[in-house]
Design a protein around this motif. Structure first.
Motif, PDB file in Angstrom:
ATOM      1  N   ALA A 212       0.861  -1.181   0.000  1.00 45.92           N
ATOM      2  CA  ALA A 212       0.000   0.000   0.000  1.00 45.92           C
ATOM      3  C   ALA A 212       0.897   1.231   0.000  1.00 45.92           C
ATOM      4  O   ALA A 212       1.915   1.262   0.693  1.00 45.92           O
ATOM      5  CB  ALA A 212      -0.905  -0.001   1.226  1.00 45.92           C
ATOM      6  N   PHE A 213       0.523   2.219  -0.801  1.00 44.27           N
ATOM      7  CA  PHE A 213       1.295   3.455  -0.886  1.00 44.27           C
ATOM      8  C   PHE A 213       0.437   4.535  -1.532  1.00 44.27           C
ATOM      9  O   PHE A 213      -0.665   4.264  -2.008  1.00 44.27           O
ATOM     10  CB  PHE A 213       2.586   3.250  -1.680  1.00 44.27           C
ATOM     11  N   SER A 214       0.952   5.745  -1.552  1.00 43.66           N
ATOM     12  CA  SER A 214       0.267   6.831  -2.248  1.00 43.66           C
ATOM     13  C   SER A 214       1.230   7.455  -3.247  1.00 43.66           C
ATOM     14  O   SER A 214       2.453   7.361  -3.097  1.00 43.66           O
ATOM     15  CB  SER A 214      -0.253   7.888  -1.266  1.00 43.66           C
ATOM     16  N   GLY A 215       0.654   8.080  -4.264  1.00 44.46           N
ATOM     17  CA  GLY A 215       1.458   8.743  -5.281  1.00 44.46           C
ATOM     18  C   GLY A 215       0.595   9.662  -6.122  1.00 44.46           C
ATOM     19  O   GLY A 215      -0.637   9.611  -6.064  1.00 44.46           O
ATOM     20  N   GLU A 216       1.253  10.492  -6.893  1.00 47.87           N
ATOM     21  CA  GLU A 216       0.561  11.476  -7.730  1.00 47.87           C
ATOM     22  C   GLU A 216       0.170  10.867  -9.073  1.00 47.87           C
ATOM     23  O   GLU A 216       0.968  10.176  -9.718  1.00 47.87           O
ATOM     24  CB  GLU A 216       1.479  12.671  -7.962  1.00 47.87           C
ATOM     25  N   LEU A 217      -1.051  11.137  -9.494  1.00 44.27           N
ATOM     26  CA  LEU A 217      -1.534  10.694 -10.803  1.00 44.27           C
ATOM     27  C   LEU A 217      -0.941  11.605 -11.875  1.00 44.27           C
ATOM     28  O   LEU A 217      -1.023  12.825 -11.775  1.00 44.27           O
ATOM     29  CB  LEU A 217      -3.063  10.756 -10.845  1.00 44.27           C
ATOM     30  N   TRP A 218      -0.301  10.996 -12.891  1.00 46.04           N
ATOM     31  CA  TRP A 218       0.303  11.779 -13.971  1.00 46.04           C
ATOM     32  C   TRP A 218      -0.077  11.184 -15.327  1.00 46.04           C
ATOM     33  O   TRP A 218      -0.543  10.067 -15.415  1.00 46.04           O
ATOM     34  CB  TRP A 218       1.819  11.888 -13.801  1.00 46.04           C
ATOM     35  N   PHE A 219       0.114  11.999 -16.352  1.00 48.26           N
ATOM     36  CA  PHE A 219      -0.311  11.657 -17.708  1.00 48.26           C
ATOM     37  C   PHE A 219       0.897  11.511 -18.615  1.00 48.26           C
ATOM     38  O   PHE A 219       1.804  12.342 -18.597  1.00 48.26           O
ATOM     39  CB  PHE A 219      -1.222  12.766 -18.235  1.00 48.26           C
ATOM     40  N   TRP A 220       0.893  10.454 -19.430  1.00 44.50           N
ATOM     41  CA  TRP A 220       1.930  10.254 -20.437  1.00 44.50           C
ATOM     42  C   TRP A 220       1.277  10.378 -21.798  1.00 44.50           C
ATOM     43  O   TRP A 220       0.307   9.678 -22.101  1.00 44.50           O
ATOM     44  CB  TRP A 220       2.571   8.878 -20.286  1.00 44.50           C
ATOM     45  N   ARG A 221       1.794  11.268 -22.617  1.00 44.28           N
ATOM     46  CA  ARG A 221       1.201  11.585 -23.914  1.00 44.28           C
ATOM     47  C   ARG A 221       1.672  10.720 -25.055  1.00 44.28           C
ATOM     48  O   ARG A 221       1.477  11.096 -26.196  1.00 44.28           O
ATOM     49  CB  ARG A 221       1.579  13.010 -24.294  1.00 44.28           C
ATOM     50  N   GLY A 222       2.282   9.611 -24.802  1.00 45.73           N
ATOM     51  CA  GLY A 222       2.853   8.807 -25.875  1.00 45.73           C
ATOM     52  C   GLY A 222       1.882   8.485 -26.992  1.00 45.73           C
ATOM     53  O   GLY A 222       0.760   8.975 -27.011  1.00 45.73           O
TER      54      GLY A 222
ATOM     55  N   ALA B 130       0.147   6.024 -27.423  1.00 46.57           N
ATOM     56  CA  ALA B 130      -1.085   5.542 -26.788  1.00 46.57           C
ATOM     57  C   ALA B 130      -1.098   6.162 -25.388  1.00 46.57           C
ATOM     58  O   ALA B 130      -0.468   5.663 -24.477  1.00 46.57           O
ATOM     59  CB  ALA B 130      -1.076   4.024 -26.705  1.00 46.57           C
ATOM     60  N   PRO B 131      -1.790   7.277 -25.208  1.00 43.50           N
ATOM     61  CA  PRO B 131      -1.739   7.988 -23.922  1.00 43.50           C
ATOM     62  C   PRO B 131      -2.306   7.169 -22.758  1.00 43.50           C
ATOM     63  O   PRO B 131      -3.269   6.433 -22.933  1.00 43.50           O
ATOM     64  CB  PRO B 131      -2.567   9.245 -24.163  1.00 43.50           C
ATOM     65  N   TRP B 132      -1.675   7.311 -21.605  1.00 45.49           N
ATOM     66  CA  TRP B 132      -2.071   6.610 -20.389  1.00 45.49           C
ATOM     67  C   TRP B 132      -1.894   7.519 -19.192  1.00 45.49           C
ATOM     68  O   TRP B 132      -1.086   8.441 -19.204  1.00 45.49           O
ATOM     69  CB  TRP B 132      -1.183   5.382 -20.161  1.00 45.49           C
ATOM     70  N   HIS B 133      -2.603   7.196 -18.106  1.00 43.22           N
ATOM     71  CA  HIS B 133      -2.414   7.830 -16.808  1.00 43.22           C
ATOM     72  C   HIS B 133      -1.737   6.805 -15.896  1.00 43.22           C
ATOM     73  O   HIS B 133      -2.048   5.609 -15.972  1.00 43.22           O
ATOM     74  CB  HIS B 133      -3.754   8.243 -16.201  1.00 43.22           C
ATOM     75  N   PHE B 134      -0.842   7.289 -15.032  1.00 42.49           N
ATOM     76  CA  PHE B 134      -0.065   6.407 -14.167  1.00 42.49           C
ATOM     77  C   PHE B 134       0.089   7.000 -12.778  1.00 42.49           C
ATOM     78  O   PHE B 134      -0.041   8.213 -12.585  1.00 42.49           O
ATOM     79  CB  PHE B 134       1.356   6.222 -14.716  1.00 42.49           C
ATOM     80  N   VAL B 135       0.473   6.127 -11.838  1.00 39.75           N
ATOM     81  CA  VAL B 135       1.011   6.514 -10.542  1.00 39.75           C
ATOM     82  C   VAL B 135       2.342   5.793 -10.421  1.00 39.75           C
ATOM     83  O   VAL B 135       2.426   4.581 -10.661  1.00 39.75           O
ATOM     84  CB  VAL B 135       0.077   6.117  -9.377  1.00 39.75           C
ATOM     85  N   SER B 136       3.396   6.531 -10.082  1.00 45.59           N
ATOM     86  CA  SER B 136       4.723   5.933  -9.901  1.00 45.59           C
ATOM     87  C   SER B 136       4.791   5.258  -8.540  1.00 45.59           C
ATOM     88  O   SER B 136       4.313   5.797  -7.539  1.00 45.59           O
ATOM     89  CB  SER B 136       5.812   7.004  -9.996  1.00 45.59           C
ATOM     90  N   VAL B 137       5.403   4.078  -8.513  1.00 45.47           N
ATOM     91  CA  VAL B 137       5.596   3.348  -7.259  1.00 45.47           C
ATOM     92  C   VAL B 137       6.805   3.957  -6.546  1.00 45.47           C
ATOM     93  O   VAL B 137       7.854   4.127  -7.159  1.00 45.47           O
ATOM     94  CB  VAL B 137       5.820   1.845  -7.535  1.00 45.47           C
ATOM     95  N   PRO B 138       6.680   4.278  -5.249  1.00 48.61           N
ATOM     96  CA  PRO B 138       7.809   4.846  -4.508  1.00 48.61           C
ATOM     97  C   PRO B 138       9.005   3.876  -4.445  1.00 48.61           C
ATOM     98  O   PRO B 138       8.842   2.657  -4.561  1.00 48.61           O
ATOM     99  CB  PRO B 138       7.242   5.091  -3.099  1.00 48.61           C
TER     100      PRO B 138
ATOM    101  N   ALA C  44      10.970  -3.751  -2.984  1.00 45.38           N
ATOM    102  CA  ALA C  44      10.242  -4.964  -2.600  1.00 45.38           C
ATOM    103  C   ALA C  44       9.719  -5.691  -3.836  1.00 45.38           C
ATOM    104  O   ALA C  44       9.812  -6.922  -3.921  1.00 45.38           O
ATOM    105  CB  ALA C  44       9.092  -4.603  -1.656  1.00 45.38           C
ATOM    106  N   ILE C  45       9.193  -4.939  -4.801  1.00 45.06           N
ATOM    107  CA  ILE C  45       8.680  -5.538  -6.032  1.00 45.06           C
ATOM    108  C   ILE C  45       9.804  -6.217  -6.806  1.00 45.06           C
ATOM    109  O   ILE C  45       9.640  -7.324  -7.326  1.00 45.06           O
ATOM    110  CB  ILE C  45       7.969  -4.480  -6.906  1.00 45.06           C
TER     111      ILE C  45
ATOM    112  N   TYR D 182       8.891   1.147 -11.099  1.00 41.49           N
ATOM    113  CA  TYR D 182       7.649   0.648 -11.683  1.00 41.49           C
ATOM    114  C   TYR D 182       6.595   1.744 -11.664  1.00 41.49           C
ATOM    115  O   TYR D 182       6.608   2.618 -10.795  1.00 41.49           O
ATOM    116  CB  TYR D 182       7.117  -0.559 -10.893  1.00 41.49           C
ATOM    117  N   ILE D 183       5.672   1.661 -12.620  1.00 36.24           N
ATOM    118  CA  ILE D 183       4.534   2.573 -12.670  1.00 36.24           C
ATOM    119  C   ILE D 183       3.255   1.742 -12.789  1.00 36.24           C
ATOM    120  O   ILE D 183       3.261   0.645 -13.345  1.00 36.24           O
ATOM    121  CB  ILE D 183       4.652   3.596 -13.821  1.00 36.24           C
ATOM    122  N   VAL D 184       2.167   2.289 -12.228  1.00 37.12           N
ATOM    123  CA  VAL D 184       0.873   1.604 -12.220  1.00 37.12           C
ATOM    124  C   VAL D 184      -0.059   2.317 -13.195  1.00 37.12           C
ATOM    125  O   VAL D 184      -0.359   3.499 -13.009  1.00 37.12           O
ATOM    126  CB  VAL D 184       0.244   1.636 -10.806  1.00 37.12           C
TER     127      VAL D 184
END
Length: 96
Positions: A4-14, A16-24, A30-31, A67-69
């Motif tokens: 469990a963690f928190s992170g900022e939602l960000w946008f990648w314009r590639g 095929a655009p996607w929204h992600f949260v980066s894993v701390p 651990a992953i 990693y990014i989610v």
């Protein structure tokens, strides 16, 4: 493995655009320890993700040594998320 963690939602314009949260970093370490056991092509790590009341199967994407989610459109709508919001996530790795 559950994380469990928190992170900022960000946008990648590639292409095929996607929204992600980066894993701390701490969670990425651990992953990385379990990734060889559950990973499939391109270093993707299968996981079930939960944000608020929304839960879905996906895979964590490797990026810049971490990693990014990916956060799907329906999840952003259901949870009223906007770019820049701090998001609380729960991951259950290797469950997809």
């Amino acid at each position: 493995m559950e994380l469990a963690f928190s992170g900022e939602l960000w946008f990648w314009r590639g292409p095929a655009p996607w929204h992600f949260v980066s894993v701390p970093d701490a969670e990425c370490e651990a992953i990385a320890q379990v990734a060889p056991l559950v990973s499939y092509g391109w270093g993707m790590v299968p996981a079930t993700v939960r944000i608020g009341r929304s839960e879905w199967p996906t895979a964590l994407w490797p990026k810049d040594g971490g990693y990014i989610v990916p956060v799907k459109t329906w999840v952003r709508a259901a949870e009223s998320l906007e770019i820049g919001d701090t998001v609380e996530l729960r991951l259950d790795l290797g469950t997809v």
